[in-house]
Design a protein around this motif. Structure first.
Motif, PDB file in Angstrom:
ATOM      1  N   GLY A 174     -21.094  90.814  76.425  1.00  0.00           N
ATOM      2  CA  GLY A 174     -20.470  91.830  77.256  1.00  0.00           C
ATOM      3  C   GLY A 174     -21.072  93.194  76.981  1.00  0.00           C
ATOM      4  N   THR A 175     -21.344  93.949  78.049  1.00  0.00           N
ATOM      5  CA  THR A 175     -21.967  95.260  77.880  1.00  0.00           C
ATOM      6  C   THR A 175     -21.700  96.128  79.105  1.00  0.00           C
ATOM      7  N   SER A 176     -21.943  97.424  78.961  1.00  0.00           N
ATOM      8  CA  SER A 176     -21.710  98.355  80.064  1.00  0.00           C
ATOM      9  C   SER A 176     -22.779  99.440  80.057  1.00  0.00           C
ATOM     10  N   THR A 177     -22.395 100.695  79.827  1.00  0.00           N
ATOM     11  CA  THR A 177     -23.347 101.804  79.884  1.00  0.00           C
ATOM     12  C   THR A 177     -24.498 101.589  78.908  1.00  0.00           C
ATOM     13  N   GLY A 178     -25.717 101.638  79.406  1.00  0.00           N
ATOM     14  CA  GLY A 178     -26.896 101.383  78.579  1.00  0.00           C
ATOM     15  C   GLY A 178     -27.253  99.922  78.481  1.00  0.00           C
ATOM     16  N   GLY A 179     -26.430  99.062  79.076  1.00  0.00           N
ATOM     17  CA  GLY A 179     -26.620  97.629  78.914  1.00  0.00           C
ATOM     18  C   GLY A 179     -27.793  97.042  79.673  1.00  0.00           C
ATOM     19  N   ALA A 285     -14.980  77.419  68.576  1.00  0.00           N
ATOM     20  CA  ALA A 285     -15.986  77.630  67.532  1.00  0.00           C
ATOM     21  C   ALA A 285     -17.396  77.263  67.981  1.00  0.00           C
ATOM     22  N   ASN A 286     -17.537  76.719  69.174  1.00  0.00           N
ATOM     23  CA  ASN A 286     -18.871  76.404  69.698  1.00  0.00           C
ATOM     24  C   ASN A 286     -19.559  77.642  70.274  1.00  0.00           C
ATOM     25  N   ALA A 287     -18.860  78.770  70.275  1.00  0.00           N
ATOM     26  CA  ALA A 287     -19.376  79.965  70.934  1.00  0.00           C
ATOM     27  C   ALA A 287     -19.788  81.040  69.945  1.00  0.00           C
ATOM     28  N   THR A 288     -20.643  81.933  70.441  1.00  0.00           N
ATOM     29  CA  THR A 288     -20.985  83.181  69.759  1.00  0.00           C
ATOM     30  C   THR A 288     -20.690  84.314  70.727  1.00  0.00           C
ATOM     31  N   GLY A 289     -19.944  85.326  70.281  1.00  0.00           N
ATOM     32  CA  GLY A 289     -19.630  86.470  71.125  1.00  0.00           C
ATOM     33  C   GLY A 289     -20.396  87.697  70.678  1.00  0.00           C
ATOM     34  N   ILE A 290     -20.949  88.435  71.642  1.00  0.00           N
ATOM     35  CA  ILE A 290     -21.735  89.628  71.332  1.00  0.00           C
ATOM     36  C   ILE A 290     -21.277  90.758  72.246  1.00  0.00           C
ATOM     37  N   ILE A 291     -20.824  91.858  71.654  1.00  0.00           N
ATOM     38  CA  ILE A 291     -20.421  93.023  72.433  1.00  0.00           C
ATOM     39  C   ILE A 291     -21.423  94.141  72.178  1.00  0.00           C
ATOM     40  N   MET A 292     -21.929  94.713  73.280  1.00  0.00           N
ATOM     41  CA  MET A 292     -23.034  95.663  73.179  1.00  0.00           C
ATOM     42  C   MET A 292     -22.642  97.017  73.757  1.00  0.00           C
TER      43      MET A 292
END
Length: 355
Positions: A174-179, A285-292
């Motif tokens: 997930g990301t927004s400004t600058g993403g 647990a099968n997932a990886t979450g990344i917030i940018m």
């Protein structure tokens, strides 16, 4: 606090007049000038440098993208693109974002004056977000008309614990400004064989298709705007379409996406919170979450739900964010296992084990 100085660069006298008048009514924003093209703008900027530039794309003497590239190479300054929304224009705006623009506000070809009056609040929000951006070489948000909703508006929280781990991993970003630039950096670094990826990038309707198409031409992996029922599979990244929410679902032994309508969540559609919650429910647990990089707090609560479901979670660090808002809020909630620099995120995606 000092005012945010804004320069408007647009060849339309109507746009310059209406935007100047509209922005002047907002506390904390000072329109220091307007120019009909980039050459006039550069002359004005030498005398009084703006904090944020509102920039059209198609202009005489020098187009907006050439001006943007020159600006980012010589003296990086936050730029908000205010461009006509057409099929060709969408692709052009994607190029502008790749060159360093911080945000986009779309304008129609017809009914321009009335649209600009109605869209002033949106533009003010974009300007205030842009003013906080930290760029490298190459005030309070406007009140919402409707209450700020959480992911409950789209789907309920998971009632059970994380599901059993499988061999198929899912990466949710997930990301927004600058993403737009950050995603390009990450996705172009990935090899053809990598886990399936689902992405929410805050972006207006119809722009996500052009953005995905551009990335697909740059990356080894397949990148495309998500369609309802698309399978999430290794070597593929699906980007939520602007104006719609995207959810991850389990279909037998496979993962698919569901693209749905609904109210904005955390004031966004698509919403990172919705994607992250659905990923917590479907993949655990099968997932990886990344917030940018991004303004606001969309995704913070959803990432915490992923963390609680057993997922590995990462937040982009402050030093490499254009706006350290979303990752900061997620960290404050205890949702982030580890903060990493932008350059480390591809390795995090390819990592098989927690660590």
């Amino acid at each position: 606090m000092k005012n945010t100085k804004v320069l408007i660069v647009d060849d339309s006298a109507v746009v310059r007049q209406v935007l100047s008048a509209g922005l002047a009514e907002h506390t904390g924003i000072e329109v220091i000038g307007a120019a009909a093209d980039p050459l006039f703008a550069m002359d004005k900027m030498q005398r009084n440098w703006p904090d944020v530039i509102v920039l059209d794309v198609e202009m005489p003497r020098m187009d907006g993208i050439s001006f943007l590239k020159k600006l980012m190479a010589e003296r990086p300054t936050p730029v908000v693109i205010c461009s006509t929304l057409t099929e060709k224009g969408a692709a052009t705006t994607m190029e502008a974002l790749a060159a360093g623009a911080v945000a986009i506000v779309t304008k129609p070809q017809a009914g321009l004056r009335q649209f600009l009056i109605e869209a002033t609040e949106e533009l003010v929000g974009a300007i205030r977000a842009a003013a906080q951006a930290r760029l490298k070489r190459l005030g309070p948000a406007a009140p919402a008309v409707q209450p700020k909703l959480n992911a409950d508006a789209i789907l309920p929280a998971a009632s059970s614990g994380a599901m059993t781990r499988t061999t198929e991993r899912i990466i949710a970003i997930g990301t927004s400004t600058g993403g737009t630039q950050a995603l390009e950096h990450v996705l172009t670094a990935l090899p053809r064989v990598c886990p399936g990826i689902v992405i929410v990038q805050h972006m207006p309707e119809r722009f996500t298709a052009a953005f995905a198409e551009r990335l697909n031409g740059l990356c080894q992996i397949e990148v495309r705007e998500a369609r309802n029922g698309d399978r999430v599979m290794p070597g593929r990244a699906l980007i939520a379409p602007g104006g719609r929410h995207m959810l991850l679902k389990r279909s037998g032994a496979q993962y698919v996406v569901e693209v749905v309508d609904g109210p904005p969540v955390s004031r966004h559609k698509p919403s990172v919170d919705v994607l992250f919650r659905s990923t917590a429910r479907a993949a655990g647990a099968n997932a990886t979450g990344i917030i940018m990089t991004g303004m606001g707090d969309d995704g913070a609560r959803g990432l915490r739900e992923m963390h609680e479901a057993g997922a590995i979670t990462y937040g982009q660090d402050e030093a490499t964010c254009v706006v350290y808002g979303m990752p900061k809020e997620a960290r404050k909630l205890g949702a982030v296992d580890r903060e990493v620099a932008l350059e480390q995120i591809p390795a995090c995606i390819l990592r098989n084990e927690r660590g």
